[in-house]
Design a protein around this motif. Structure first.
Motif, mmCIF file in Angstrom:
data_model
loop_
_atom_site.group_PDB
_atom_site.id
_atom_site.type_symbol
_atom_site.label_atom_id
_atom_site.label_comp_id
_atom_site.label_asym_id
_atom_site.label_seq_id
_atom_site.Cartn_x
_atom_site.Cartn_y
_atom_site.Cartn_z
ATOM 1 N N ASP A 138 0.828 -1.200 0.000
ATOM 2 C CA ASP A 138 0.000 0.000 0.000
ATOM 3 C C ASP A 138 0.868 1.258 0.000
ATOM 4 O O ASP A 138 0.625 2.202 -0.756
ATOM 5 N N SER A 182 -11.367 -2.332 0.058
ATOM 6 C CA SER A 182 -10.358 -1.287 0.188
ATOM 7 C C SER A 182 -9.178 -1.582 -0.734
ATOM 8 O O SER A 182 -8.639 -0.678 -1.386
ATOM 9 N N GLU A 185 -9.966 -0.898 -4.403
ATOM 10 C CA GLU A 185 -10.068 0.520 -4.757
ATOM 11 C C GLU A 185 -8.811 1.036 -5.451
ATOM 12 O O GLU A 185 -8.874 2.009 -6.206
ATOM 13 N N HIS A 186 -7.689 0.379 -5.221
ATOM 14 C CA HIS A 186 -6.459 0.801 -5.895
ATOM 15 C C HIS A 186 -6.564 0.564 -7.404
ATOM 16 O O HIS A 186 -6.101 1.377 -8.198
ATOM 17 N N HIS A 208 -10.934 6.928 0.013
ATOM 18 C CA HIS A 208 -10.061 5.810 0.366
ATOM 19 C C HIS A 208 -9.233 6.141 1.608
ATOM 20 O O HIS A 208 -9.126 5.322 2.532
ATOM 21 N N HIS A 211 -10.881 5.791 5.017
ATOM 22 C CA HIS A 211 -11.050 4.488 5.671
ATOM 23 C C HIS A 211 -10.240 4.403 6.966
ATOM 24 O O HIS A 211 -10.551 3.591 7.838
#
Length: 222
Positions: A138, A182, A185-186, A208, A211
């Motif tokens: 991430d 989540s 979403e990338h 995002h 979150h």
């Protein structure tokens, strides 16, 4: 019980750095809760290494604000207040969202392909319930995205803000639809950038990051 990020290390691993990354992931995700007291020998036993690289890693984490040294006892996991977390999230949204418009205008096919690989690494880590890998992937994705904006100071500030963040509900999200959403979403963000939809990308990224105050803090977003 969710898988631990603190496990025996592979032979040949860079011990101090690997320990530091693993403990940081455990702190950020909430596996090691604020106020928890840990010792270098105890962590060394869990990692299957000597206490020296663990102690070095913990002293680095002290410099980063993740732990406080408790004399003759060990290291206590620091806390981030709700107000602090709210400020960090709002600042990240203001810093990371607007650049998406410019990035979308200049997005190239080769960069899209690169971001797809990085986005998939996040999805794969979520599916594998590997929180350390999830957080590393991430971070890699988001910092690479900001590199496209070309502002080195922005990258440094965002990296520092992320290091101050705590997501105490993340460890409990392993295997949930929220974590999968989540992660996905990338890919959606890359879709928008590829379509040159900068405003849409900014809106998605803003949600995002939010979150952190919602799912990743153990709160419902419904």
């Amino acid at each position: 019980m969710s898988p631990s990020t603190i496990n025996p290390l592979a032979v040949g691993a860079s011990l101090r750095g690997t320990v530091e990354d693993a403990v940081a992931a455990a702190i950020v995700s909430g596996e090691l809760a604020p106020g928890t007291l840990v010792t270098a020998p105890t962590l060394a036993a869990r990692f299957g290494v000597s206490a020296t690289p663990v102690r070095e890693a913990m002293l680095n984490l002290q410099k980063r604000g993740f732990v406080d040294v408790v004399r003759n006892k060990g290291f206590r996991i620091t806390d981030v207040s709700e107000q602090d977390l709210w400020e960090i999230v709002r600042l990240r949204q203001q810093l990371e969202g607007p650049p998406m418009r410019e990035i979308a205008r200049t997005m190239q096919p080769s960069t899209v392909a690169e971001l797809r690989v990085k986005a998939q690494a996040i999805v794969d880590a979520a599916a594998a319930a590997d929180l350390a890998a999830y957080l590393a992937a991430d971070l890699d994705f988001h910092l690479r995205l900001l590199e496209l904006h070309g502002n080195r100071r922005l990258i440094a500030i965002v990296k520092d803000l992320r290091q101050q963040t705590r997501m105490v509900g993340l460890a409990g999200m392993v295997g949930t639809t929220e974590l999968a959403r989540s992660a996905a979403e990338h890919h959606s963000l890359v879709d928008l950038l590829e379509a040159r939809d900068g405003r849409g990308a900014e809106a998605l990224l803003t949600d995002h990051i939010g979150h952190v105050l919602g799912w990743w803090s153990g709160n419902s977003e419904d």
